[in-house]
Design a protein around this motif. Structure first.
Motif, short mmCIF file in Angstrom:
data_model
loop_
_atom_site.label_atom_id
_atom_site.label_comp_id
_atom_site.label_asym_id
_atom_site.label_seq_id
_atom_site.Cartn_x
_atom_site.Cartn_y
_atom_site.Cartn_z
N VAL A 20 -1.97 7.10 5.81
CA VAL A 20 -2.11 7.91 7.02
C VAL A 20 -1.79 9.38 6.79
O VAL A 20 -1.90 10.18 7.71
CB VAL A 20 -1.19 7.35 8.14
CG1 VAL A 20 -1.62 5.96 8.55
CG2 VAL A 20 0.27 7.35 7.71
N LEU A 21 -1.41 9.74 5.55
CA LEU A 21 -1.07 11.13 5.24
C LEU A 21 -1.87 11.62 4.04
O LEU A 21 -2.26 10.81 3.19
CB LEU A 21 0.43 11.26 4.93
CG LEU A 21 1.41 10.99 6.07
CD1 LEU A 21 2.83 10.95 5.52
CD2 LEU A 21 1.28 12.05 7.15
N PRO A 22 -2.12 12.93 3.94
CA PRO A 22 -2.79 13.45 2.73
C PRO A 22 -1.91 13.20 1.51
O PRO A 22 -0.74 13.58 1.49
CB PRO A 22 -2.91 14.95 3.02
CG PRO A 22 -2.74 15.08 4.49
CD PRO A 22 -1.84 13.99 4.92
N GLY A 23 -2.46 12.53 0.51
CA GLY A 23 -1.65 12.25 -0.66
C GLY A 23 -2.26 11.19 -1.56
O GLY A 23 -3.45 10.88 -1.45
N GLU A 24 -1.44 10.63 -2.42
CA GLU A 24 -1.88 9.67 -3.42
C GLU A 24 -1.65 8.24 -2.99
O GLU A 24 -0.89 7.96 -2.05
CB GLU A 24 -1.15 9.91 -4.75
CG GLU A 24 -1.60 11.15 -5.49
CD GLU A 24 -1.14 11.12 -6.95
OE1 GLU A 24 -1.26 10.06 -7.59
OE2 GLU A 24 -0.66 12.17 -7.42
N MET A 25 -2.31 7.33 -3.72
CA MET A 25 -2.09 5.91 -3.57
C MET A 25 -1.79 5.34 -4.95
O MET A 25 -2.13 5.94 -5.98
CB MET A 25 -3.31 5.21 -2.95
CG MET A 25 -3.70 5.75 -1.59
SD MET A 25 -5.13 4.89 -0.88
CE MET A 25 -4.40 3.31 -0.47
N ARG A 26 -1.16 4.18 -4.98
CA ARG A 26 -0.81 3.55 -6.24
C ARG A 26 -0.88 2.03 -6.10
O ARG A 26 -0.42 1.49 -5.10
CB ARG A 26 0.59 3.97 -6.66
CG ARG A 26 1.09 3.43 -8.00
CD ARG A 26 0.32 4.03 -9.15
NE ARG A 26 0.34 5.49 -9.14
CZ ARG A 26 1.35 6.24 -9.61
NH1 ARG A 26 2.42 5.66 -10.13
NH2 ARG A 26 1.27 7.54 -9.59
N ALA A 27 -1.47 1.37 -7.09
CA ALA A 27 -1.51 -0.09 -7.14
C ALA A 27 -0.39 -0.57 -8.06
O ALA A 27 -0.34 -0.19 -9.23
CB ALA A 27 -2.86 -0.58 -7.64
N LEU A 28 0.50 -1.39 -7.52
CA LEU A 28 1.62 -1.95 -8.29
C LEU A 28 1.33 -3.41 -8.59
O LEU A 28 0.90 -4.15 -7.70
CB LEU A 28 2.92 -1.84 -7.49
CG LEU A 28 3.30 -0.45 -6.98
CD1 LEU A 28 4.55 -0.54 -6.10
CD2 LEU A 28 3.52 0.51 -8.14
N GLU A 29 1.56 -3.81 -9.84
CA GLU A 29 1.33 -5.19 -10.24
C GLU A 29 2.67 -5.93 -10.33
O GLU A 29 3.52 -5.57 -11.12
CB GLU A 29 0.60 -5.25 -11.58
CG GLU A 29 -0.78 -4.60 -11.57
CD GLU A 29 -1.76 -5.31 -10.65
OE1 GLU A 29 -1.58 -6.51 -10.40
OE2 GLU A 29 -2.71 -4.65 -10.18
N LEU A 30 2.85 -6.94 -9.49
CA LEU A 30 4.07 -7.75 -9.49
C LEU A 30 3.84 -8.99 -10.33
O LEU A 30 2.84 -9.69 -10.16
CB LEU A 30 4.45 -8.16 -8.06
CG LEU A 30 5.25 -7.14 -7.22
CD1 LEU A 30 4.43 -5.88 -6.97
CD2 LEU A 30 5.69 -7.76 -5.91
#
Length: 274
Positions: free
Chosen positions: A109-119
């Motif tokens: 919902v905000l300007p910025g980055e995303m990250r995929a975390l692997e559990l």
């Protein structure tokens, strides 16, 4: 089965997920962008950790009859109650492909980055409120309350999102992400409380006062723009920080609208709190 996903974009990233037959991904309400027509969408109050990620079988089959249904309902209610206390959305949206590969898009919902975390099932991840975007149904979503002195003084650190299980979880933050390990910096780092996005289980999270009760401590708190507290992160593990805090973004927007609430000195003189 690993979740196939691609994070695209720059200033406002989004995650494009390719669902294989039998895969289900869920997101927090409000994070969904688009889907192909062969992907079904269902809104539920419960998350996978409360049994909300599985459909109840007709006649109670596979759920322990009425007792199983009651336990499932109570688990869902408790999880929804926790989320309400934490200020989180009450509902999740679940997406499942029908008859072949499907595509779903999500965003923060905000300007910025995303990250995929692997559990991998050995370590949980903790994230700040509203960082969660989407996850496989094999990932459990929970709320962790940071109690005691840390919770009372930490502000943003009082309520954390907790992810356990196996699979992919996608998080989002503001600005750019910075990855670090406190062990590379003597075992401890101190950051603005609003900069913490997520960290692995094993990292000790705390809050400390900025400086002592002396002249320099007062100067830091009053004129430094950080208030009275800093977050502390200790141990050996992954930490994700963000370069933009929600408070600084809100102040910039108010200033642009002619309503600068930060005050001439920041810190304790800030009047942005309602």
């Amino acid at each position: 089965m690993t979740l196939q996903q691609e994070i695209v974009g720059n200033a406002m990233q989004m995650a494009v997920v390719s669902l294989q037959p039998g895969q289900t991904v869920y997101c927090e309400a409000g994070k969904f962008l688009f889907k192909t027509t062969n992907v079904t969408m269902e809104t539920r109050l419960g998350g996978p950790s409360s049994g909300g990620g599985q459909q109840a079988q007709p006649g109670g089959s596979g759920s322990g009859g009425m007792g199983g249904l009651l336990r499932q309902a109570m688990g869902t209610a408790m999880q929804a109650g926790q989320r309400a206390l934490a200020g989180e959305s009450l509902a999740f949206q679940y997406f499942t492909t029908q008859g072949g590969e499907g595509t779903v898009g999500f965003a923060g919902v905000l300007p910025g980055e995303m990250r995929a975390l692997e559990l991998d099932g050995t370590r949980a991840w903790f994230a700040e409120k509203d960082a969660f975007v989407a996850a496989e149904s094999t990932v459990d979503f929970g709320i962790a309350f940071q109690g005691g002195r840390t919770g009372r003084s930490g502000g943003e650190g009082f309520v954390l999102e907790k992810f356990t299980g196996r699979g992919t979880v996608i998080i989002a933050g503001a600005g750019n992400f910075i990855d670090l390990n406190p062990a590379d910096f003597g075992g401890r780092v101190e950051v603005d409380t609003g900069c913490v996005v997520a960290f692995e289980e094993g990292i000790r999270y705390g809050v400390q006062r900025v400086g002592g009760l002396n002249r320099q401590g007062v100067m830091n708190a009053v004129f430094g723009g950080e208030g009275l507290s800093l977050a502390t992160l200790e141990g050996d593990g992954r930490v994700i920080l963000q370069s933009l805090t929600i408070e600084s973004l809100a102040n910039a927007l108010k200033k642009a609208q002619g309503g600068d609430k930060q005050g001439p000195t920041g810190g304790l003189f800030s009047t942005n709190a309602e």
